[in-house]
Design a protein around this motif. Structure first.
Motif, mmCIF file in Angstrom:
data_model
loop_
_atom_site.group_PDB
_atom_site.id
_atom_site.type_symbol
_atom_site.label_atom_id
_atom_site.label_comp_id
_atom_site.label_asym_id
_atom_site.label_seq_id
_atom_site.Cartn_x
_atom_site.Cartn_y
_atom_site.Cartn_z
ATOM 1 N N PHE B 63 -5.961 5.521 6.112
ATOM 2 C CA PHE B 63 -5.254 4.011 6.166
ATOM 3 C C PHE B 63 -4.934 3.443 4.698
ATOM 4 O O PHE B 63 -5.815 3.903 3.674
ATOM 5 N N GLU B 64 -4.211 2.631 4.561
ATOM 6 C CA GLU B 64 -4.062 1.981 3.302
ATOM 7 C C GLU B 64 -3.536 0.426 3.538
ATOM 8 O O GLU B 64 -3.098 0.066 4.711
ATOM 9 N N ALA B 65 -3.563 -0.179 2.605
ATOM 10 C CA ALA B 65 -3.099 -1.605 2.917
ATOM 11 C C ALA B 65 -2.290 -2.178 1.653
ATOM 12 O O ALA B 65 -2.732 -1.778 0.467
ATOM 13 N N GLU B 66 -1.498 -3.050 1.765
ATOM 14 C CA GLU B 66 -0.965 -3.624 0.749
ATOM 15 C C GLU B 66 -0.935 -5.298 0.541
ATOM 16 O O GLU B 66 -0.826 -5.936 1.472
ATOM 17 N N PHE B 67 -1.552 -5.537 -0.578
ATOM 18 C CA PHE B 67 -1.640 -7.088 -0.666
ATOM 19 C C PHE B 67 -0.413 -7.564 -1.314
ATOM 20 O O PHE B 67 0.287 -6.996 -2.410
ATOM 21 N N LYS B 68 0.108 -8.559 -0.747
ATOM 22 C CA LYS B 68 1.287 -9.184 -1.213
ATOM 23 C C LYS B 68 0.901 -10.709 -1.420
ATOM 24 O O LYS B 68 1.191 -11.633 -0.531
ATOM 25 N N ARG B 69 0.942 -11.137 -2.568
ATOM 26 C CA ARG B 69 0.479 -12.652 -2.938
ATOM 27 C C ARG B 69 1.588 -13.560 -2.595
ATOM 28 O O ARG B 69 1.322 -14.545 -1.826
ATOM 29 N N SER B 70 2.810 -13.168 -2.670
ATOM 30 C CA SER B 70 3.931 -13.914 -2.285
ATOM 31 C C SER B 70 4.026 -14.353 -0.932
ATOM 32 O O SER B 70 4.332 -15.522 -0.503
ATOM 33 N N GLN B 71 3.430 -13.560 -0.148
ATOM 34 C CA GLN B 71 3.569 -13.676 1.396
ATOM 35 C C GLN B 71 2.311 -13.800 1.920
ATOM 36 O O GLN B 71 2.031 -14.143 3.060
ATOM 37 N N SER B 72 1.444 -14.219 1.145
ATOM 38 C CA SER B 72 -0.166 -14.086 1.596
ATOM 39 C C SER B 72 -0.548 -13.085 2.617
ATOM 40 O O SER B 72 -1.090 -13.680 3.719
ATOM 41 N N SER B 73 0.053 -11.881 2.392
ATOM 42 C CA SER B 73 -0.465 -10.919 3.644
ATOM 43 C C SER B 73 -1.171 -9.925 2.995
ATOM 44 O O SER B 73 -1.285 -9.327 1.598
ATOM 45 N N PHE B 74 -1.846 -8.956 3.769
ATOM 46 C CA PHE B 74 -2.316 -8.023 3.507
ATOM 47 C C PHE B 74 -2.529 -7.029 4.677
ATOM 48 O O PHE B 74 -3.396 -6.692 5.520
ATOM 49 N N ASN B 75 -1.269 -6.111 4.843
ATOM 50 C CA ASN B 75 -0.956 -5.530 5.983
ATOM 51 C C ASN B 75 -1.523 -4.054 5.928
ATOM 52 O O ASN B 75 -1.654 -3.491 4.956
ATOM 53 N N LEU B 76 -2.008 -3.581 7.108
ATOM 54 C CA LEU B 76 -2.736 -2.234 6.996
ATOM 55 C C LEU B 76 -1.642 -1.236 7.597
ATOM 56 O O LEU B 76 -1.201 -1.628 8.526
ATOM 57 N N ARG B 77 -1.614 -0.143 7.130
ATOM 58 C CA ARG B 77 -0.586 0.805 7.684
ATOM 59 C C ARG B 77 -1.445 2.322 7.636
ATOM 60 O O ARG B 77 -2.387 2.351 6.974
ATOM 61 N N LYS B 78 -0.586 2.808 8.438
ATOM 62 C CA LYS B 78 -1.032 4.571 8.537
ATOM 63 C C LYS B 78 0.151 5.151 8.958
ATOM 64 O O LYS B 78 0.936 4.716 9.882
ATOM 65 N N PRO B 79 0.467 6.345 8.147
ATOM 66 C CA PRO B 79 1.638 6.967 8.449
ATOM 67 C C PRO B 79 1.780 7.673 9.861
ATOM 68 O O PRO B 79 2.945 7.926 10.387
ATOM 69 N N SER B 80 0.821 8.173 10.363
ATOM 70 C CA SER B 80 0.655 9.139 11.544
ATOM 71 C C SER B 80 -0.760 8.731 12.031
ATOM 72 O O SER B 80 -1.834 8.910 11.957
ATOM 73 N N VAL B 81 -0.586 8.186 13.593
ATOM 74 C CA VAL B 81 -1.739 7.586 14.114
ATOM 75 C C VAL B 81 -2.359 8.949 15.035
ATOM 76 O O VAL B 81 -1.604 9.589 15.569
ATOM 77 N N HIS B 82 -3.360 8.939 14.925
ATOM 78 C CA HIS B 82 -4.226 9.937 15.883
ATOM 79 C C HIS B 82 -4.988 9.057 17.051
ATOM 80 O O HIS B 82 -5.051 7.905 16.926
ATOM 81 N N TRP B 83 -5.327 9.822 18.324
ATOM 82 C CA TRP B 83 -5.644 9.129 19.224
ATOM 83 C C TRP B 83 -7.026 8.521 18.949
ATOM 84 O O TRP B 83 -7.558 7.628 19.619
ATOM 85 N N SER B 84 -7.894 9.070 17.965
ATOM 86 C CA SER B 84 -9.153 8.619 17.712
ATOM 87 C C SER B 84 -9.009 7.113 17.099
ATOM 88 O O SER B 84 -10.083 6.763 16.743
ATOM 89 N N ASP B 85 -7.897 6.916 16.589
ATOM 90 C CA ASP B 85 -7.628 5.460 15.868
ATOM 91 C C ASP B 85 -7.650 4.391 16.941
ATOM 92 O O ASP B 85 -7.733 3.092 16.552
ATOM 93 N N ALA B 86 -7.777 4.653 18.125
ATOM 94 C CA ALA B 86 -7.852 3.472 19.124
ATOM 95 C C ALA B 86 -8.986 2.875 18.860
ATOM 96 O O ALA B 86 -10.183 3.201 19.178
ATOM 97 N N ALA B 87 -8.796 1.398 18.562
ATOM 98 C CA ALA B 87 -10.044 0.613 18.401
ATOM 99 C C ALA B 87 -9.419 -0.919 18.056
ATOM 100 O O ALA B 87 -8.333 -1.210 18.200
ATOM 101 N N GLU B 88 -10.325 -1.686 17.795
ATOM 102 C CA GLU B 88 -9.866 -3.112 17.323
ATOM 103 C C GLU B 88 -9.934 -3.321 15.836
ATOM 104 O O GLU B 88 -11.049 -2.971 15.337
#
Lengths: 117, 116
Positions: B63-88
């Motif tokens: 996983f990675e996340a990008e902090f964007k101050r101008s948008q007050s955002s911190f979105n989480l990303r993953k390039p390729s999801v695995h079945w084991s990533d199912a969670a909250e």
């Protein structure tokens, strides 16, 4: 390294009864937190201990909830009497230092799931 | 007052597809941001955290996340999801009051389902 331990994992009680939860933090961790997680919501801090002293209990419903951390290690959270709206997961977390550090990581236990009928 | 908003309550992606989970925060000063994951019956596990410096933060499990101050955002990303990533997944902002007060303010979470 052993993680944060909590017991029991599940508890079902009737309203107006009392219940207690136990937490054992990671060894050497000075700060301990109790969070309440109601279904569909994120965890909310109830109380923070630093060693055996209370740092923040501003969101603890003190008329029915109490918590203690004797000897600065284990902690118990008690509800007496319980209400229906207390149904939630109670999460315990710990962190290493006593300073309020923005770089501190909080490590969470598996939680105790409480159902009040 | 500090707050965290996760606009997506539930997301379904196919295994192998990319993922982005959104997080917006409200905080008066420089925010300290976290992403945690919670699997069924488990506690919260820290994926990554941002305090300062490089706005692209790498975490565990790819996983990675990008902090964007101008948008007050911190979105989480993953390039390729695995079945084991199912969670909250929970986004949180650190709130540091006077003295030793140190609490996390969480969003309401995003439940991720992964289709085979």
């Amino acid at each position: 390294e052993a993680g944060v331990a909590q017991s029991p994992r599940y508890k079902i009680i009737e309203k107006r009864q009392s219940v207690a939860f136990w937490c054992n933090p990671i060894s050497g961790h000075a700060t301990l937190y109790w969070y309440q997680q109601i279904l569909g919501q994120g965890p909310k801090l109830l109380i923070q201990f630093q060693n055996n002293g209370v740092v923040d209990d501003s969101q603890l419903p003190k008329d029915r909830f109490s918590a203690e951390r004797l000897k600065g290690v284990d902690s118990t959270l008690k509800i007496q009497p319980a209400k229906l709206e207390d149904s939630a997961v109670y999460l315990c977390a710990s962190s290493l230092t006593t300073r309020a550090s923005r770089q501190e990581t909080q490590y969470f236990g598996p939680g105790t799931r409480l159902l009040v009928l | 007052a500090q707050s965290v908003t996760q606009p997506d309550i539930h997301i379904t992606v196919s295994e192998g597809a990319s993922l982005e989970l959104r997080c917006n925060y409200s905080y008066g000063a420089t925010p300290y941001l976290f992403w945690y994951v919670q699997s069924p019956g488990q506690g919260l596990q820290l994926l990554l955290k941002y305090f300062s410096g490089d706005t692209l933060v790498q975490g565990i499990k790819g996983f990675e996340a990008e902090f964007k101050r101008s948008q007050s955002s911190f979105n989480l990303r993953k390039p390729s999801v695995h079945w084991s990533d199912a969670a909250e997944y929970f986004c949180a902002v650190g709130s540091f009051g006077g003295g030793a007060t140190n609490k996390l303010i969480f969003g309401t979470g995003t439940l991720l389902a992964v289709q085979p």
